[in-house]
Design a protein around this motif. Sequence first.
Motif, PDB file in Angstrom:
ATOM      1  N   PHE A 181       0.828  -1.212   0.000  1.00  0.00           N
ATOM      2  CA  PHE A 181       0.000   0.000   0.000  1.00  0.00           C
ATOM      3  C   PHE A 181       0.862   1.262   0.000  1.00  0.00           C
ATOM      4  CE2 PHE A 181      -2.270  -3.285   2.591  1.00  0.00           C
ATOM      5  CZ  PHE A 181      -3.077  -3.730   1.554  1.00  0.00           C
ATOM      6  N   GLY A 182       2.012   1.204   0.659  1.00  0.00           N
ATOM      7  CA  GLY A 182       2.912   2.349   0.657  1.00  0.00           C
ATOM      8  C   GLY A 182       3.434   2.659  -0.736  1.00  0.00           C
ATOM      9  N   ILE A 183       3.693   1.627  -1.538  1.00  0.00           N
ATOM     10  CA  ILE A 183       4.135   1.846  -2.914  1.00  0.00           C
ATOM     11  C   ILE A 183       2.979   2.390  -3.759  1.00  0.00           C
ATOM     12  CG2 ILE A 183       5.160   0.776  -4.941  1.00  0.00           C
ATOM     13  CD1 ILE A 183       7.023   0.876  -2.541  1.00  0.00           C
ATOM     14  N   GLY A 216      15.453   5.482  -1.802  1.00  0.00           N
ATOM     15  CA  GLY A 216      16.162   5.053  -3.002  1.00  0.00           C
ATOM     16  C   GLY A 216      15.664   3.706  -3.490  1.00  0.00           C
ATOM     17  N   MET A 217      15.392   2.807  -2.537  1.00  0.00           N
ATOM     18  CA  MET A 217      14.832   1.508  -2.913  1.00  0.00           C
ATOM     19  C   MET A 217      13.465   1.679  -3.560  1.00  0.00           C
ATOM     20  SD  MET A 217      15.834  -0.494   0.583  1.00  0.00           S
ATOM     21  CE  MET A 217      17.372  -0.045   1.394  1.00  0.00           C
ATOM     22  N   SER A 218      12.668   2.585  -3.013  1.00  0.00           N
ATOM     23  CA  SER A 218      11.343   2.849  -3.585  1.00  0.00           C
ATOM     24  C   SER A 218      11.465   3.394  -4.997  1.00  0.00           C
ATOM     25  CB  SER A 218      10.581   3.846  -2.700  1.00  0.00           C
ATOM     26  OG  SER A 218      10.323   3.315  -1.419  1.00  0.00           O
ATOM     27  N   VAL A 219      12.371   4.344  -5.198  1.00  0.00           N
ATOM     28  CA  VAL A 219      12.604   4.894  -6.535  1.00  0.00           C
ATOM     29  C   VAL A 219      12.980   3.776  -7.502  1.00  0.00           C
ATOM     30  CG1 VAL A 219      14.207   6.310  -7.884  1.00  0.00           C
ATOM     31  CG2 VAL A 219      13.202   7.218  -5.786  1.00  0.00           C
ATOM     32  N   SER A 220      13.865   2.891  -7.053  1.00  0.00           N
ATOM     33  CA  SER A 220      14.311   1.778  -7.884  1.00  0.00           C
ATOM     34  C   SER A 220      13.148   0.845  -8.214  1.00  0.00           C
ATOM     35  CB  SER A 220      15.421   1.022  -7.157  1.00  0.00           C
ATOM     36  OG  SER A 220      15.990   0.010  -7.953  1.00  0.00           O
ATOM     37  N   LEU A 221      12.327   0.531  -7.224  1.00  0.00           N
ATOM     38  CA  LEU A 221      11.173  -0.344  -7.451  1.00  0.00           C
ATOM     39  C   LEU A 221      10.154   0.302  -8.393  1.00  0.00           C
ATOM     40  CD1 LEU A 221      10.728  -1.655  -3.810  1.00  0.00           C
ATOM     41  CD2 LEU A 221      11.355  -3.041  -5.798  1.00  0.00           C
ATOM     42  N   LEU A 222       9.904   1.598  -8.205  1.00  0.00           N
ATOM     43  CA  LEU A 222       8.970   2.299  -9.090  1.00  0.00           C
ATOM     44  C   LEU A 222       9.454   2.269 -10.532  1.00  0.00           C
ATOM     45  CD1 LEU A 222       8.229   5.387  -6.815  1.00  0.00           C
ATOM     46  CD2 LEU A 222       6.580   3.609  -7.423  1.00  0.00           C
ATOM     47  N   SER A 223      10.775   2.207 -10.700  1.00  0.00           N
ATOM     48  CA  SER A 223      11.373   2.186 -12.031  1.00  0.00           C
ATOM     49  C   SER A 223      11.276   0.818 -12.692  1.00  0.00           C
ATOM     50  CB  SER A 223      12.849   2.608 -11.943  1.00  0.00           C
ATOM     51  OG  SER A 223      12.972   3.903 -11.378  1.00  0.00           O
ATOM     52  N   LEU A 224      10.739  -0.154 -11.977  1.00  0.00           N
ATOM     53  CA  LEU A 224      10.551  -1.502 -12.518  1.00  0.00           C
ATOM     54  C   LEU A 224       9.072  -1.854 -12.680  1.00  0.00           C
ATOM     55  CD1 LEU A 224      13.299  -3.321 -10.411  1.00  0.00           C
ATOM     56  CD2 LEU A 224      13.361  -2.916 -12.891  1.00  0.00           C
ATOM     57  N   ILE A 225       8.214  -0.838 -12.621  1.00  0.00           N
ATOM     58  CA  ILE A 225       6.770  -1.047 -12.780  1.00  0.00           C
ATOM     59  C   ILE A 225       6.347  -0.422 -14.109  1.00  0.00           C
ATOM     60  CG2 ILE A 225       4.489  -0.608 -11.805  1.00  0.00           C
ATOM     61  CD1 ILE A 225       5.849  -0.356  -9.053  1.00  0.00           C
ATOM     62  N   PRO A 226       6.130  -1.227 -15.135  1.00  0.00           N
ATOM     63  CA  PRO A 226       5.914  -0.680 -16.484  1.00  0.00           C
ATOM     64  C   PRO A 226       4.759   0.300 -16.591  1.00  0.00           C
ATOM     65  CG  PRO A 226       6.395  -3.027 -16.614  1.00  0.00           C
ATOM     66  CD  PRO A 226       6.220  -2.707 -15.156  1.00  0.00           C
ATOM     67  N   GLY A 240      20.460   2.977  -1.870  1.00  0.00           N
ATOM     68  CA  GLY A 240      19.325   2.051  -1.838  1.00  0.00           C
ATOM     69  C   GLY A 240      18.821   1.752  -3.228  1.00  0.00           C
ATOM     70  N   VAL A 241      18.772   0.458  -3.572  1.00  0.00           N
ATOM     71  CA  VAL A 241      18.242   0.025  -4.861  1.00  0.00           C
ATOM     72  C   VAL A 241      17.363  -1.208  -4.641  1.00  0.00           C
ATOM     73  CG1 VAL A 241      20.057   0.968  -6.351  1.00  0.00           C
ATOM     74  CG2 VAL A 241      20.404  -1.252  -5.241  1.00  0.00           C
ATOM     75  N   ALA A 242      16.627  -1.583  -5.676  1.00  0.00           N
ATOM     76  CA  ALA A 242      15.626  -2.645  -5.535  1.00  0.00           C
ATOM     77  C   ALA A 242      16.234  -3.997  -5.215  1.00  0.00           C
ATOM     78  CB  ALA A 242      14.796  -2.736  -6.811  1.00  0.00           C
ATOM     79  N   ASN A 243      17.487  -4.238  -5.630  1.00  0.00           N
ATOM     80  CA  ASN A 243      18.120  -5.525  -5.374  1.00  0.00           C
ATOM     81  C   ASN A 243      18.955  -5.531  -4.099  1.00  0.00           C
ATOM     82  OD1 ASN A 243      19.711  -3.723  -7.062  1.00  0.00           O
ATOM     83  ND2 ASN A 243      21.261  -5.325  -7.142  1.00  0.00           N
ATOM     84  N   SER A 244      18.825  -4.484  -3.270  1.00  0.00           N
ATOM     85  CA  SER A 244      19.452  -4.517  -1.954  1.00  0.00           C
ATOM     86  C   SER A 244      18.848  -5.666  -1.144  1.00  0.00           C
ATOM     87  CB  SER A 244      19.238  -3.197  -1.209  1.00  0.00           C
ATOM     88  OG  SER A 244      19.860  -2.134  -1.884  1.00  0.00           O
ATOM     89  N   LEU A 245      19.627  -6.258  -0.265  1.00  0.00           N
ATOM     90  CA  LEU A 245      19.174  -7.436   0.463  1.00  0.00           C
ATOM     91  C   LEU A 245      17.906  -7.181   1.261  1.00  0.00           C
ATOM     92  CD1 LEU A 245      22.500  -8.996   1.789  1.00  0.00           C
ATOM     93  CD2 LEU A 245      21.024  -9.855  -0.010  1.00  0.00           C
ATOM     94  N   PHE A 246      17.770  -5.968   1.803  1.00  0.00           N
ATOM     95  CA  PHE A 246      16.609  -5.710   2.652  1.00  0.00           C
ATOM     96  C   PHE A 246      15.571  -4.815   1.983  1.00  0.00           C
ATOM     97  CE2 PHE A 246      18.408  -1.592   3.375  1.00  0.00           C
ATOM     98  CZ  PHE A 246      19.770  -1.798   3.543  1.00  0.00           C
ATOM     99  N   ALA A 247      15.688  -4.614   0.652  1.00  0.00           N
ATOM    100  CA  ALA A 247      14.739  -3.740  -0.043  1.00  0.00           C
ATOM    101  C   ALA A 247      13.403  -4.414  -0.282  1.00  0.00           C
ATOM    102  CB  ALA A 247      15.327  -3.286  -1.377  1.00  0.00           C
ATOM    103  N   PHE A 248      13.409  -5.739  -0.305  1.00  0.00           N
ATOM    104  CA  PHE A 248      12.239  -6.479  -0.750  1.00  0.00           C
ATOM    105  C   PHE A 248      12.071  -7.697   0.134  1.00  0.00           C
ATOM    106  CE2 PHE A 248       9.434  -6.195  -4.376  1.00  0.00           C
ATOM    107  CZ  PHE A 248       8.853  -7.449  -4.468  1.00  0.00           C
ATOM    108  N   GLN A 249      10.830  -8.091   0.379  1.00  0.00           N
ATOM    109  CA  GLN A 249      10.555  -9.262   1.199  1.00  0.00           C
ATOM    110  C   GLN A 249       9.876 -10.321   0.348  1.00  0.00           C
ATOM    111  OE1 GLN A 249       8.564  -8.393   4.847  1.00  0.00           O
ATOM    112  NE2 GLN A 249       9.918  -6.711   5.368  1.00  0.00           N
ATOM    113  N   TYR A 250      10.380 -11.537   0.483  1.00  0.00           N
ATOM    114  CA  TYR A 250       9.873 -12.595  -0.378  1.00  0.00           C
ATOM    115  C   TYR A 250       8.970 -13.597   0.331  1.00  0.00           C
ATOM    116  CZ  TYR A 250      13.001 -10.825  -3.918  1.00  0.00           C
ATOM    117  OH  TYR A 250      13.610 -10.011  -4.836  1.00  0.00           O
ATOM    118  N   LEU A 313       1.959  -5.357  -8.786  1.00  0.00           N
ATOM    119  CA  LEU A 313       3.082  -4.437  -8.960  1.00  0.00           C
ATOM    120  C   LEU A 313       4.361  -5.213  -9.235  1.00  0.00           C
ATOM    121  CD1 LEU A 313       2.540  -1.787  -6.121  1.00  0.00           C
ATOM    122  CD2 LEU A 313       2.027  -1.558  -8.550  1.00  0.00           C
ATOM    123  N   PHE A 314       4.566  -6.266  -8.447  1.00  0.00           N
ATOM    124  CA  PHE A 314       5.797  -7.055  -8.533  1.00  0.00           C
ATOM    125  C   PHE A 314       5.426  -8.527  -8.695  1.00  0.00           C
ATOM    126  CE2 PHE A 314       6.450  -3.485  -5.514  1.00  0.00           C
ATOM    127  CZ  PHE A 314       7.213  -2.687  -6.358  1.00  0.00           C
TER     128      PHE A 314
END
Length: 602
Positions: A181-183, A216-226, A240-250, A313-314
């Motif tokens: 929801f934050g994204i 920065g991670m958010s910016v990176s993630l937004l840049s991967l949403i077509p 901070g980028v989308a592939n940082s270890l703690f940027a994303f939860q799986y 989104l992802f």
Amino acid sequence: MKINPGLLLVAVVVVWSTNPIQAQNDMPVAVTLTTRLGDITGFRDNRNARIFYNIPYGKSPTGSRKFAKPEPFGKWTEQRNAMTPSPMCPQPKSEINEALGFKMEEDCLKLDIYTPVNIHVERKLPVMVWIHGGGYVAGGAVTYDGSALAKTGNVVVVTINYRLGLGGFLSFGDSIVKGNFGIWDQILALRWVKDNIVDYGGDPNEVAIFGESAGGMSVSLLSLIPFNRGLFKRAIMQSGVANSLFAFQYGPPELHRATGKLLGCPYQEVDPRTSLECMRQLNISTILNVTTAKAVESSSARLMFGPVLDGELFKRPIMEIFADDRSEELEFFRSLDVMVGTTDSDGSFLLRLGATFQSEYGYNISNEGLPHQVFCDVIIPSLSADYYNGNREVSNALCKTYGRANDQAENSRQAVKMLGDIFFLSPAVKTLTVHASNNTRAKSYQYVFSEWRLPFSFDANVLPPWFEGAGHATELIYLFFLESLKLVRPNITITATDYELATKMRTQWTNFGKYGNPNGLDPVREHWPSFESNGRRFLQLSKNNMTVGENYRGEHVNFVLNTVPNILRSTSSAAFFIKNHSPSLTVVLVVFIQKMSTGFCS
């Protein structure tokens, strides 16, 4: 209590932005605009900026809108007073936030706008949208003053709020509560900018997004949403980028269901809709108190929050996207100009991490530093347990590469470098390499910020004597806050070279926002070359000299990106990213980043 200047000032100097009216002796001049959403009154201050605070882009995320996608706010019926800064979204209590009088409200989907005074109706200005950091659990638009960037670069600066913690990232892993929801809030804010920024003098077709840490991670993630195509053209990712270890939860659904149980809303025994409605009835203070207390009490990463795979989104892990040259996500990402950077001691959260073990092992990290034994036998195995499936071979390799048995001060500095290499630098280089490879459509740029002698007379009292380099978030002082320092520390000596560095960086950032090139359109003395996947050129940002280099810390980046995964594969480890982290390092890391967003590090 120790205060790290690179962190403290991110919060303390926002006395200026929290209430710039009181920070100035001159009375503000009211500025009223007629916009397509209604009349609004902001103000002009003596920094040659027009400011419009507390503009709603989304309806209050309460009731049925809690734990749901945001809805556009729409028009307001009465003239709107935009002279009071926007409230922060709900987050754990902070001494700094309380001392500075920051307000927190659930009705927080607001943004603030800063423009130069000399706006011309005929000539719209490029727009830069700032997304704050704070580990997805803290921070707010109010803590960043966009006036200096707006004035220096002749751009419109927008700072936004988005929902945090459970409110922004609850996920059941199903169609009932997908999460993110934050994204979605960030996307709605960008759509508001696209539709409405023209009324404030901005060009909706010339938008850049930028952010630091979780921002920065958010910016990176937004840049991967077509489907974000058309909302922005350029992106700056700071530490901070989308592939940082703690940027994303799986794998958080089971963790979030457990959170529901803690709150008295069991999931497994009932339909998830019933659990969701139960959680919607809870007071936000109750949610914050329970989740924060549980995290501190158990030191468990199970209550962490952040972006997840939601099928919307992802749809797949970031590294899978990076490996697929034909993915629509990568095609969109590589259509954007990007700038990615780090500080040379981004791993400064070692100061907090090391302090958690010093009573047990009998050392003082603020003085002599981190003992080699603690580094190799405690810190590294903790990191390996969190992110490398507890692989002993990885732990041994990390100790051999970074440990310094005979020099405790250097051992401490290397520990900082290790954390920076793993969590910030290596992911940044990977992101840049993926973006730049065979890319003829857009440019890539890398920076390393290394100005570690900040303009304070009290450095020695707040940083360990062994510490070197620029800690996490330090560059924000020069981008946002330099002129404000004397408001809170009148005895600080700020030199001409400090102001020169701030001006250079603000010019580079806004040049990139305007042109996709930090050098601007005219030749410059200190030329910033583009990053290419073979040479990996970067610009080192420093007061004394801005220098061009190649392949920054290349051996260590190769170790993190290639050697460690090879060890994992050769020892049959299941995955590089694990679903259930062990608690120790992750919790300390996120607590640090959360504190960083408000500048307080105790």
